[in-house]
Design a protein around this motif. Structure first.
Motif, mmCIF file in Angstrom:
data_model
loop_
_atom_site.group_PDB
_atom_site.id
_atom_site.type_symbol
_atom_site.label_atom_id
_atom_site.label_comp_id
_atom_site.label_asym_id
_atom_site.label_seq_id
_atom_site.Cartn_x
_atom_site.Cartn_y
_atom_site.Cartn_z
ATOM 1 N N ARG A 1 6.395 8.653 -8.293
ATOM 2 C CA ARG A 1 6.457 10.100 -8.503
ATOM 3 C C ARG A 1 5.406 10.738 -7.596
ATOM 4 N N TRP A 2 5.812 11.765 -6.821
ATOM 5 C CA TRP A 2 4.885 12.400 -5.896
ATOM 6 C C TRP A 2 5.288 13.860 -5.694
ATOM 7 N N PRO A 3 4.377 14.711 -5.189
ATOM 8 C CA PRO A 3 4.712 16.120 -4.948
ATOM 9 C C PRO A 3 5.853 16.234 -3.939
ATOM 10 N N ALA A 4 6.844 17.068 -4.236
ATOM 11 C CA ALA A 4 8.031 17.159 -3.385
ATOM 12 C C ALA A 4 7.732 17.772 -2.026
ATOM 13 N N ASN A 5 6.598 18.472 -1.898
ATOM 14 C CA ASN A 5 6.268 19.066 -0.607
ATOM 15 C C ASN A 5 5.465 18.112 0.277
ATOM 16 N N GLN A 6 5.350 16.846 -0.155
ATOM 17 C CA GLN A 6 4.661 15.842 0.639
ATOM 18 C C GLN A 6 5.600 14.669 0.911
ATOM 19 N N VAL A 7 5.182 13.808 1.819
ATOM 20 C CA VAL A 7 5.980 12.654 2.236
ATOM 21 C C VAL A 7 5.355 11.387 1.645
ATOM 22 N N LEU A 8 6.197 10.553 1.062
ATOM 23 C CA LEU A 8 5.750 9.269 0.519
ATOM 24 C C LEU A 8 5.792 8.218 1.636
ATOM 25 N N VAL A 9 4.690 7.464 1.778
ATOM 26 C CA VAL A 9 4.587 6.422 2.795
ATOM 27 C C VAL A 9 4.245 5.115 2.096
ATOM 28 N N LEU A 10 5.024 4.069 2.353
ATOM 29 C CA LEU A 10 4.786 2.751 1.764
ATOM 30 C C LEU A 10 4.713 1.712 2.871
ATOM 31 N N SER A 11 3.753 0.800 2.751
ATOM 32 C CA SER A 11 3.612 -0.304 3.694
ATOM 33 C C SER A 11 3.805 -1.618 2.956
ATOM 34 N N LEU A 12 4.714 -2.457 3.486
ATOM 35 C CA LEU A 12 4.941 -3.773 2.911
ATOM 36 C C LEU A 12 4.037 -4.826 3.511
ATOM 37 N N GLY A 13 3.185 -4.430 4.462
ATOM 38 C CA GLY A 13 2.303 -5.387 5.113
ATOM 39 C C GLY A 13 2.990 -6.052 6.295
ATOM 40 N N MET A 14 2.333 -7.050 6.868
ATOM 41 C CA MET A 14 2.845 -7.738 8.053
ATOM 42 C C MET A 14 3.924 -8.734 7.625
ATOM 43 N N VAL A 15 5.166 -8.385 7.908
ATOM 44 C CA VAL A 15 6.295 -9.218 7.507
ATOM 45 C C VAL A 15 7.107 -9.574 8.744
ATOM 46 N N ALA A 16 7.967 -10.583 8.597
ATOM 47 C CA ALA A 16 8.910 -10.900 9.667
ATOM 48 C C ALA A 16 9.892 -9.747 9.799
ATOM 49 N N THR A 17 10.122 -9.291 11.015
ATOM 50 C CA THR A 17 10.983 -8.129 11.206
ATOM 51 C C THR A 17 12.377 -8.434 10.708
ATOM 52 N N PRO A 18 12.994 -7.514 9.941
ATOM 53 C CA PRO A 18 14.296 -7.793 9.345
ATOM 54 C C PRO A 18 15.380 -7.896 10.393
ATOM 55 N N GLY A 19 16.271 -8.853 10.200
ATOM 56 C CA GLY A 19 17.374 -9.049 11.133
ATOM 57 C C GLY A 19 17.688 -10.505 11.226
ATOM 58 N N PRO A 20 18.834 -10.953 10.697
ATOM 59 C CA PRO A 20 19.140 -12.376 10.673
ATOM 60 C C PRO A 20 19.344 -12.946 12.057
ATOM 61 N N GLN B 1 0.842 -1.186 0.000
ATOM 62 C CA GLN B 1 0.000 0.000 0.000
ATOM 63 C C GLN B 1 0.879 1.239 0.000
ATOM 64 N N GLY B 2 0.360 2.334 -0.558
ATOM 65 C CA GLY B 2 1.111 3.573 -0.588
ATOM 66 C C GLY B 2 0.218 4.775 -0.358
ATOM 67 N N TRP B 3 0.805 5.810 0.250
ATOM 68 C CA TRP B 3 0.086 7.052 0.503
ATOM 69 C C TRP B 3 1.056 8.231 0.341
ATOM 70 N N VAL B 4 0.524 9.411 0.215
ATOM 71 C CA VAL B 4 1.296 10.639 0.368
ATOM 72 C C VAL B 4 0.590 11.476 1.424
ATOM 73 N N MET B 5 1.358 12.310 2.108
ATOM 74 C CA MET B 5 0.776 13.133 3.162
ATOM 75 C C MET B 5 1.548 14.435 3.293
ATOM 76 N N PRO B 6 0.870 15.543 3.611
ATOM 77 C CA PRO B 6 1.575 16.799 3.853
ATOM 78 C C PRO B 6 2.581 16.641 4.990
ATOM 79 N N LYS B 7 3.628 17.452 4.954
ATOM 80 C CA LYS B 7 4.686 17.298 5.947
ATOM 81 C C LYS B 7 4.200 17.612 7.359
ATOM 82 N N GLU B 8 3.237 18.514 7.486
ATOM 83 C CA GLU B 8 2.718 18.792 8.822
ATOM 84 C C GLU B 8 1.946 17.588 9.367
#
Length: 741
Positions: free
Chosen positions: A351-370, A210-217
């Motif tokens: 590609r997204w507006p530079a005055n906003q923040v890109l947010v991506l979710s990979l879903g419920m995964v095993a936490t990284p770290g061997p 999933q992906g979203w954009v959001m204002p910096k505030e």
């Protein structure tokens, strides 16, 4: 972008470019045969034999027929077909109106003097925008780059696309911009309940993402909300910046070996041998950002992979012993392992507006770290070793490289000073090749350690390194003060105790110096916190290529004495574990020695009456099993005792474990293994800049593995007190879950 005029037209007319005429004729090659004889003229303009031609001529079909007519003489096996090679017309085709352009890319490449091939970034973005097939189709095209010039031969339409890309790289305003990235896991995906109203969804092609954009505030509000949760964990420094137009690769991927099968062997007892294999485990992130010419939109190619072995399923195989009748003996029992692996992948361009923040979710995964050998969890049954699952989030923000980025933190209380996370490796440069590097080894190091260190330093650093042998801690302090006065890098070669001694010498020196680390101890917790390699050869390479980065320290005032601590100070029953350790235990058991010493202590836990005050607040008298004051996360044999601590946030993490019953100990141990013991009802967790602790009956803190005894202790955070060499780019320069060994 600046372009230069194409070469002047040739006499042949048109805009096509004349290629240099090759000398001599194309001739065949005899591969694998003795040196050919000089060519002889056959009278038909062709030659038999060859001097040094570049390609073989055809030797079948038309080639053989041509030879009969007096053309090139066929050689080699008649059954092998070879490519027909001709001189061509000697001109570049321009049937589609191709034109020649040379773009001056020095305004971009000169900013990256330390990069071997900065022009590759420009080429990569041209290929992303135009597609690879545009350069390998029916329309002849040329794309070539040096540090100074990008050369393009293609249609005017394609040149327009290239011009736009180059302009975005050489734009002087874009040079002041950078991208910050944060990788965060949240145990419960209910963070969306409050966050969805702050974000706008975007289309994501990768399945399950999933992906979203959001204002910096709004991003600031979400960061504050995440900072108040107890199930949030960060995996890279929030202040690490990636300059606009650069590509970086962060990785904690490490190979994990396992036995995947049994291979029969003949004439070698016992007739079987294990078949081994490796799986790369950890996290890997490739990030390539680029702003538009007007700086209003941002683009990035993101490739993120999380690969985790959840558990190894072990299967026992009963195999007969060669030469022995079946049933006469029980034979051999061997084990093979079947890995249970979980992965998450993202490879997409956004590609997204530079005055906003890109947010991506990979879903419920095993936490990284061997999960690697030597960890406490290796001794547990398979059912208890599955890593916890969490919602993996990636935040990307385009911003000025001069503005500090704040990491999510707890809500401010009282008059606490809020500190921003410092950018890591953004403006810093590697140390000069002429800077002397002095390595200090623990005076009590085992036999042969000096020679091994000297050989490794010579391989990695050459004449730049010097191994200094000292006879005592006082001698080490004196030599470090001398090195600080002369200038150079001081390297602590040993474990956490050696690091503790070297840091205290550095903090009392008249002149500052940069600290380097060569892990040669049992735990090497400071190296884990910094994300440094735990192999000496790899860590020495960081001394050569790494950059100085400021990290925090703890100043501990014990009655009337002052000491400095890099990682964690623990007291209570943890002190009894350290007391039970012997040097031979560390040599024989490695990191498991801490577990071995802890088992008898856990059956007879003692309670300690302690007075605690935080940031000058009221004093509380508490009966405790353990106290932890943390600058970093790891203690003992690499145990993650303070999972929210950071080496660069200007704060100390205080963990207080109250006395309880045996059932409390069991649930605490379970919570610790699952990574959420800070939420246990017997655990008090706080963050502060100053912590005062008093024990009327006396107390012993173990700071960086070294005992500090007294009645009154004051712990103070010293933000950015020490410069330490770390990799210029790493997946997590300050604190992560990787390398849990």
């Amino acid at each position: 972008a600046q372009s230069v005029s194409p070469p002047a037209p040739f006499a042949g007319g048109g805009d096509a470019l004349q290629l240099e005429q090759p000398r001599g004729e194309i001739t065949p090659v005899r591969y694998g045969e003795p040196e050919p004889t000089p060519p002889t003229n056959n009278g038909g303009g062709a030659y038999s034999g060859a001097s040094v031609p570049s390609r073989p001529a055809a030797t079948s079909g038309q080639g053989r027929a041509a030879a009969t007519d007096g053309g090139l003489t066929p050689v080699g096996s008649p059954s092998v077909s070879r490519a027909q090679v001709s001189k061509g017309s000697g001109r570049l085709p321009n049937d589609a109106g191709q034109v020649w352009r040379e773009y001056d890319i020095r305004p971009y490449t000169q900013r990256l003097a330390a990069d071997a091939k900065p022009q590759q970034r420009v080429v990569d973005w041209v290929l992303r925008e135009t597609g690879y097939e545009a350069w390998h189709g029916e329309t002849v095209g040329i794309l070539n780059a040096t540090r100074e010039t990008l050369t393009v031969y293609h249609t005017p339409a394609m040149q327009a696309i290239v011009t736009d890309i180059v302009d975005r790289f050489v734009n002087s305003k874009a040079a002041e911009q950078a991208f910050s990235m944060r990788i965060v896991t949240v145990r419960n995906p209910d963070w969306r309940v409050r966050a969805l109203g702050l974000m706008t969804p975007i289309s994501v092609q990768s399945p399950g993402l999933q992906g979203w954009v959001m204002p910096k505030e709004n991003y600031a509000l979400l960061s504050a909300e995440l900072g108040r949760r107890g199930d949030v964990r960060e995996y890279n420094a929030a202040g690490q910046l990636v300059p606009n137009g650069q590509s970086v690769h962060f990785s904690t991927m490490r190979p994990r070996g396992y036995v995947k099968g049994i291979v029969p062997t003949q004439n070698v007892w016992p007739g079987y041998q294990p078949e081994t294999a490796q799986i790369d485990e950890g996290a890997s992130l490739e990030f390539s950002p680029l702003l538009s010419l007007n700086l209003e939109s941002a683009e990035a190619v993101i490739k993120l992979r999380l690969n985790q072995i959840e558990k190894m399923r072990r299967v026992s195989l009963d195999l007969p012993t060669p030469g022995v009748n079946t049933g006469a003996t029980p034979g051999q029992r061997l084990q093979v392992e079947v890995p249970q692996v979980t992965s998450a992948d993202l490879h997409e361009r956004f590609r997204w507006p530079a005055n906003q923040v890109l947010v991506l979710s990979l879903g419920m995964v095993a936490t990284p770290g061997p999960e690697t050998g030597g960890a406490f969890s290796e001794m547990l049954p398979d059912m208890m070793k599955s890593p916890p699952r969490a919602d993996a989030l990636l935040f990307v923000e385009a911003r000025s490289s001069a503005i500090p980025t704040a990491a999510p933190s707890a809500a401010p209380t009282g008059d606490r000073i809020q500190t921003a996370v410092r950018p890591l490796g953004m403006d810093a440069s590697p140390i000069s090749k002429s800077t002397p590097i002095r390595l200090f080894l623990n005076p009590n190091a085992r036999d042969g350690a000096v020679d091994r260190l000297r050989d490794a330093a010579r391989r990695a650093l050459g004449d730049q390194a010097e191994v200094i042998e000292t006879t005592s801690s006082d001698d080490t302090t004196h030599e470090i003060h001398r090195v600080c006065d002369e200038g150079g890098v001081v390297v602590a070669a040993g474990g956490d105790g050696t690091v503790h001694g070297v840091i205290n010498a550095l903090m009392t020196a008249a002149s500052p110096a940069v600290l380097g680390l060569a892990p040669m101890g049992t735990s090497n917790n400071f190296c884990r916190d910094l994300g440094l390699p735990l192999e000496v050869d790899e860590a020495l390479a960081v001394l050569r290529d790494g950059v100085p980065t400021p990290v925090d320290l703890i100043r501990i005032t014990i009655d009337d004495r002052v000491r400095y601590c890099a990682t964690v100070a623990t007291a209570g029953n943890a002190d009894r574990v350290i007391d039970a350790l012997e040097d031979q235990d560390k040599q024989s058991w490695g990191a498991w020695c801490y577990l071995r010493a802890a088992l008898p202590v856990m059956t007879d836990l003692q309670s300690y009456e302690v007075e605690v005050a935080v940031d000058g607040g009221p004093v509380e008298m508490l009966p405790l099993w353990n106290l932890i004051v943390a600058n970093g996360r790891y203690a003992g044999g690499g145990l993650d005792v303070a999972s929210r601590a950071r080496l660069d946030d200007g704060l100390l993490d205080l963990v207080l474990i109250s006395e309880g019953e045996g059932i409390d100990l069991a649930s605490l141990a379970s919570g610790f293994l699952l990574g959420d013991y800070l939420e246990h009802e017997r655990v008090t967790f706080r963050q502060a800049q100053r912590i005062d602790i008093r024990a009327p009956g006396g107390l012993c803190f173990i700071a960086d593995g070294e005992p500090l005894e007294g009645q009154a202790f004051r712990f103070e955070a010293l933000p950015g007190a020490l410069q330490v060499l770390v990799p210029r780019y790493s997946f997590r320069p300050i604190n992560d879950d990787a390398d849990r060994r």
